[in-house]
Design a protein around this motif. Structure first.
Motif, PDB file in Angstrom:
ATOM      1  N   LEU A 202       0.761  -1.356  -0.031  1.00  0.00           N
ATOM      2  CA  LEU A 202      -0.080  -0.065   0.230  1.00  0.00           C
ATOM      3  C   LEU A 202       0.985   1.311  -0.356  1.00  0.00           C
ATOM      4  O   LEU A 202       1.407   1.604   0.557  1.00  0.00           O
ATOM      5  CB  LEU A 202      -0.864  -0.268   0.730  1.00  0.00           C
ATOM      6  CG  LEU A 202      -2.040   1.157   1.040  1.00  0.00           C
ATOM      7  CD1 LEU A 202      -2.813   1.384   0.445  1.00  0.00           C
ATOM      8  CD2 LEU A 202      -2.809   1.233   2.710  1.00  0.00           C
ATOM      9  N   TRP A 203       0.879   1.780  -1.089  1.00  0.00           N
ATOM     10  CA  TRP A 203       1.515   3.524  -1.188  1.00  0.00           C
ATOM     11  C   TRP A 203       0.378   4.499  -0.224  1.00  0.00           C
ATOM     12  O   TRP A 203      -0.827   4.565  -0.202  1.00  0.00           O
ATOM     13  CB  TRP A 203       2.024   4.024  -2.566  1.00  0.00           C
ATOM     14  CG  TRP A 203       2.474   4.996  -3.226  1.00  0.00           C
ATOM     15  CD1 TRP A 203       3.861   4.938  -2.866  1.00  0.00           C
ATOM     16  CD2 TRP A 203       1.848   6.224  -3.043  1.00  0.00           C
ATOM     17  NE1 TRP A 203       3.807   6.365  -2.818  1.00  0.00           N
ATOM     18  CE2 TRP A 203       2.942   7.096  -3.244  1.00  0.00           C
ATOM     19  CE3 TRP A 203       0.027   6.320  -3.225  1.00  0.00           C
ATOM     20  CZ2 TRP A 203       2.085   8.410  -3.678  1.00  0.00           C
ATOM     21  CZ3 TRP A 203       0.059   8.308  -4.074  1.00  0.00           C
ATOM     22  CH2 TRP A 203       1.123   9.340  -3.863  1.00  0.00           C
ATOM     23  N   PHE A 204       1.405   5.510   0.214  1.00  0.00           N
ATOM     24  CA  PHE A 204       1.160   5.964   1.659  1.00  0.00           C
ATOM     25  C   PHE A 204       1.304   7.714   0.988  1.00  0.00           C
ATOM     26  O   PHE A 204       2.451   7.368  -0.029  1.00  0.00           O
ATOM     27  CB  PHE A 204       1.753   5.829   2.384  1.00  0.00           C
ATOM     28  CG  PHE A 204       0.712   5.380   3.040  1.00  0.00           C
ATOM     29  CD1 PHE A 204      -0.544   4.889   4.272  1.00  0.00           C
ATOM     30  CD2 PHE A 204       1.123   3.749   3.401  1.00  0.00           C
ATOM     31  CE1 PHE A 204      -0.976   4.250   4.389  1.00  0.00           C
ATOM     32  CE2 PHE A 204       0.138   3.123   3.965  1.00  0.00           C
ATOM     33  CZ  PHE A 204      -0.078   3.337   5.089  1.00  0.00           C
ATOM     34  N   SER A 205       0.403   8.690   0.763  1.00  0.00           N
ATOM     35  CA  SER A 205       1.700   9.875   0.469  1.00  0.00           C
ATOM     36  C   SER A 205       1.500  11.059   2.193  1.00  0.00           C
ATOM     37  O   SER A 205       0.287  11.417   2.053  1.00  0.00           O
ATOM     38  CB  SER A 205       0.937  10.751  -0.976  1.00  0.00           C
ATOM     39  OG  SER A 205       0.849  12.093  -0.670  1.00  0.00           O
ATOM     40  N   PRO A 206       2.372  12.309   2.140  1.00  0.00           N
ATOM     41  CA  PRO A 206       2.070  12.909   3.119  1.00  0.00           C
ATOM     42  C   PRO A 206       0.821  13.922   3.124  1.00  0.00           C
ATOM     43  O   PRO A 206       0.351  14.387   3.799  1.00  0.00           O
ATOM     44  CB  PRO A 206       3.283  13.657   2.730  1.00  0.00           C
ATOM     45  CG  PRO A 206       4.107  12.968   2.509  1.00  0.00           C
ATOM     46  CD  PRO A 206       3.525  11.874   1.311  1.00  0.00           C
ATOM     47  N   TYR A 207       0.291  13.896   2.079  1.00  0.00           N
ATOM     48  CA  TYR A 207      -1.074  14.318   1.307  1.00  0.00           C
ATOM     49  C   TYR A 207      -1.685  13.929   1.867  1.00  0.00           C
ATOM     50  O   TYR A 207      -2.317  14.564   2.753  1.00  0.00           O
ATOM     51  CB  TYR A 207      -0.946  15.184   0.238  1.00  0.00           C
ATOM     52  CG  TYR A 207       0.371  16.214  -0.975  1.00  0.00           C
ATOM     53  CD1 TYR A 207       0.022  17.437  -0.927  1.00  0.00           C
ATOM     54  CD2 TYR A 207       0.598  15.309  -1.551  1.00  0.00           C
ATOM     55  CE1 TYR A 207       0.621  17.539  -1.490  1.00  0.00           C
ATOM     56  CE2 TYR A 207       1.727  15.877  -2.426  1.00  0.00           C
ATOM     57  CZ  TYR A 207       1.859  17.799  -2.157  1.00  0.00           C
ATOM     58  OH  TYR A 207       2.821  18.211  -2.775  1.00  0.00           O
ATOM     59  N   ASP A 208      -2.187  12.336   1.948  1.00  0.00           N
ATOM     60  CA  ASP A 208      -3.198  11.488   2.815  1.00  0.00           C
ATOM     61  C   ASP A 208      -3.533  12.633   4.410  1.00  0.00           C
ATOM     62  O   ASP A 208      -4.307  12.451   4.028  1.00  0.00           O
ATOM     63  CB  ASP A 208      -3.098  10.367   2.733  1.00  0.00           C
ATOM     64  CG  ASP A 208      -2.674   9.819   1.348  1.00  0.00           C
ATOM     65  OD1 ASP A 208      -3.495  10.519   0.233  1.00  0.00           O
ATOM     66  OD2 ASP A 208      -1.800   8.719   0.975  1.00  0.00           O
ATOM     67  N   ASN A 209      -2.316  12.809   4.734  1.00  0.00           N
ATOM     68  CA  ASN A 209      -2.114  12.073   6.498  1.00  0.00           C
ATOM     69  C   ASN A 209      -1.686  14.191   7.123  1.00  0.00           C
ATOM     70  O   ASN A 209      -1.475  14.296   7.764  1.00  0.00           O
ATOM     71  CB  ASN A 209      -0.645  12.046   6.846  1.00  0.00           C
ATOM     72  CG  ASN A 209      -0.543  11.530   8.443  1.00  0.00           C
ATOM     73  OD1 ASN A 209      -1.986  11.465   8.740  1.00  0.00           O
ATOM     74  ND2 ASN A 209       0.344  12.306   8.823  1.00  0.00           N
ATOM     75  N   GLU A 210      -2.014  15.179   5.833  1.00  0.00           N
ATOM     76  CA  GLU A 210      -1.383  16.940   6.191  1.00  0.00           C
ATOM     77  C   GLU A 210      -2.320  16.716   7.068  1.00  0.00           C
ATOM     78  O   GLU A 210      -2.252  18.211   7.700  1.00  0.00           O
ATOM     79  CB  GLU A 210      -1.907  18.011   4.549  1.00  0.00           C
ATOM     80  CG  GLU A 210      -1.516  18.822   4.451  1.00  0.00           C
ATOM     81  CD  GLU A 210      -1.718  19.174   3.299  1.00  0.00           C
ATOM     82  OE1 GLU A 210      -1.234  20.628   3.109  1.00  0.00           O
ATOM     83  OE2 GLU A 210      -2.089  18.859   2.062  1.00  0.00           O
ATOM     84  N   GLU A 211      -3.714  16.718   7.269  1.00  0.00           N
ATOM     85  CA  GLU A 211      -4.534  16.971   8.451  1.00  0.00           C
ATOM     86  C   GLU A 211      -3.237  16.990  10.149  1.00  0.00           C
ATOM     87  O   GLU A 211      -3.650  17.918  10.558  1.00  0.00           O
ATOM     88  CB  GLU A 211      -5.769  16.881   8.738  1.00  0.00           C
ATOM     89  CG  GLU A 211      -5.446  15.592   8.685  1.00  0.00           C
ATOM     90  CD  GLU A 211      -7.494  15.050   8.630  1.00  0.00           C
ATOM     91  OE1 GLU A 211      -8.256  14.776   9.547  1.00  0.00           O
ATOM     92  OE2 GLU A 211      -7.670  14.629   7.850  1.00  0.00           O
ATOM     93  N   ASN A 212      -2.331  16.077   9.557  1.00  0.00           N
ATOM     94  CA  ASN A 212      -1.889  15.609  11.652  1.00  0.00           C
ATOM     95  C   ASN A 212      -0.894  15.974  11.646  1.00  0.00           C
ATOM     96  O   ASN A 212       0.452  15.726  12.137  1.00  0.00           O
ATOM     97  CB  ASN A 212      -1.935  13.834  11.923  1.00  0.00           C
ATOM     98  CG  ASN A 212      -3.390  13.472  11.810  1.00  0.00           C
ATOM     99  OD1 ASN A 212      -4.597  13.881  12.505  1.00  0.00           O
ATOM    100  ND2 ASN A 212      -3.523  11.974  10.991  1.00  0.00           N
TER     101      ASN A 212
END
Length: 461
Positions: A202-212
């Motif tokens: 599974l690929w993750f991006s910092p944009y996915d987690n920007e609110e944290n």
């Protein structure tokens, strides 16, 4: 089962939770950009599994145990497991970096370097999580597969689903993490993996987690150099195309070992303040005509005087153990080095010598000739043995070599970039390695003797 908090998961993390709970997926890779939420999610899953399956054992490991304690232990594991400790569900034993639950479950932090791996392999686990997995050889990972064996059950009698999990910020496409988890091939034999249906990524991006994330963190990543932006923001694998030095993980990167006392040693230094100051230690194996980069010091915003003290401390480690605490330790250590080569700043070189380092001398800074020299030393085609090796623990040097690229990636038939211009990004350790190798294996114009071309080499080799 008590869970002491509620988490607001982002969309990608919800996909990760589904994957981690899939009973058909035994081997799972979370990869992508920095601070994208992947490591936190895995640690929390381990915490839940320890609570759910009494008496279960879980391993969290990185190549270097010291780095594991400074990173994942302090930043992620302690904050997460303290939630259960406050409820009296577990006890954190900081000295050995372990978490002991009252239900008999144990979470262990481990290192996979040669000095630690035996203790890790001595136990069996229900969960094995390797963070920054690309730091390790696949052979080590394959050995760990055999340690995935736990018979713990939950209160309803359901056996634990065994999980082998890795995470990483991607490096080059040839990494075993890409070959195994994406291409479905055994990294050694390059044949299809028979049980590939048990693998998932599974690929993750910092944009996915920007609110944290802290305000401005994404902007910082967006302004990184090209290679680092691709790794830490985009989280994508890169090809070897355009790399200056063709480092092969399976050939040039070796496990750390104790340097024999009779091998000659040098230090190479590149000065920096805003950019990193780098010192590399290299050893020369005369019997096999090869060099090993075996220690690194990389630091920004220190004075040269402070660096000199650190270099002395690290150089003392080359002495026999019974001499390291003597009053004359650093003077004895200085005698071990055949040369200390440095960048050409005369004032900084003088400061090093005033503080007990040296004598030092200017390094050979011929860029293109030096690069060609190192490329030739790394060559292992047609049965040739390479003459350059790098210890696995030199994370900063290895990262720099993965980032050190030609500006124009169009290559000539001889494997050299056509425009012969190097991108000046993240190049400090790579430059320092070049300085050291050009001291051990000097750039010497060949001379002709009765039609035979000769290279006289180093005066001290």
């Amino acid at each position: 089962m008590i869970i002491a908090d509620e988490i607001r998961w982002n969309r990608k993390q919800l996909q990760g939770l589904k994957l981690l709970s899939d009973p058909k997926k035994k081997f799972i890779k979370f990869y992508g950009g920095s601070r994208s939420g992947k490591t936190f999610e895995i640690i929390r899953a381990i915490r839940i599994r320890a609570l759910k399956y009494p008496g279960s054992k879980h391993l969290v490991a990185r190549f270097s145990f010291a780095n594991a304690k400074k990173t994942i232990w302090l930043q992620t594991m302690l904050p997460e497991f303290r939630k259960d400790e406050k409820l009296g569900l577990c006890k954190i034993i900081k000295d050995v970096a372990q978490v002991h639950y009252k239900n008999g479950s144990i979470v262990i932090l481990g290192g996979l370097e040669p000095s630690s791996i035996d203790s890790v392999l001595a136990a069996e686990y229900g969960t094995i999580f390797i963070t920054e997995a690309n730091e390790n050889r696949y052979e080590i990972i394959e050995n760990l597969f055999s340690r995935l064996n736990d018979t713990s059950k939950d209160l309803e009698g359901n056996p634990i689903k065994l999980k082998f999990i890795i995470d990483l910020n991607p490096t080059v496409e040839t990494s075993w993490t890409n070959v195994l988890f994406i291409k479905g091939l055994d990294p050694i034999s390059k044949t299809p993996k028979a049980n590939f249906e048990e693998y998932a990524s599974l690929w993750f991006s910092p944009y996915d987690n920007e609110e944290n994330l802290a305000k401005g963190y994404i902007t910082t990543l967006e302004n990184l150099s090209t290679a680092k932006r691709r790794r830490f923001l985009e989280g994508k694998y890169s090809s070897y195309e355009g790399l200056v030095f063709p480092v092969d993980e399976d050939v040039h990167i070796v496990d750390d070992f104790e340097i024999p006392a009779n091998w000659k040693r040098i230090r190479a230094i590149d000065f920096g303040y805003t950019h990193p100051f780098v010192c590399l230690w290299l050893a020369y194996d005369k019997a096999n005509d090869r060099a090993f980069a075996y220690r690194e010091w990389i630091q920004t915003r220190w004075t040269v005087r402070a660096h000199a003290e650190k270099i002395k401390q690290l150089s003392i480690l080359d002495l026999p153990e019974d001499l390291r605490n003597s009053k004359e330790a650093w003077r004895l250590a200085e005698k071990l080095y055949s040369a200390t080569v440095c960048d050409h700043d005369a004032e900084d070189r003088a400061t090093l010598e005033e503080n007990g380092i040296g004598p030092v001398k200017p390094a050979n800074k011929e860029v293109l000739a030096g690069i060609d020299n190192v490329i030739d030393l790394m060559d292992f085609e047609n049965g040739k043995k390479p003459q350059v090796y790098i210890f696995r623990s030199l994370a900063g040097t290895r990262e720099s070599l993965d980032s050190y690229r030609w500006r124009d990636t169009t290559m000539s038939n001889r494997g050299r970039a056509k425009d012969r211009e190097v991108l000046k990004e993240d190049d400090d350790p790579a430059d320092t390695l070049r300085y050291g190798l050009c001291e051990i294996f000097p750039i010497v114009a060949p001379i002709s003797l009765n039609g035979l071309s000769l290279n006289l080499g180093s005066s001290w080799r």
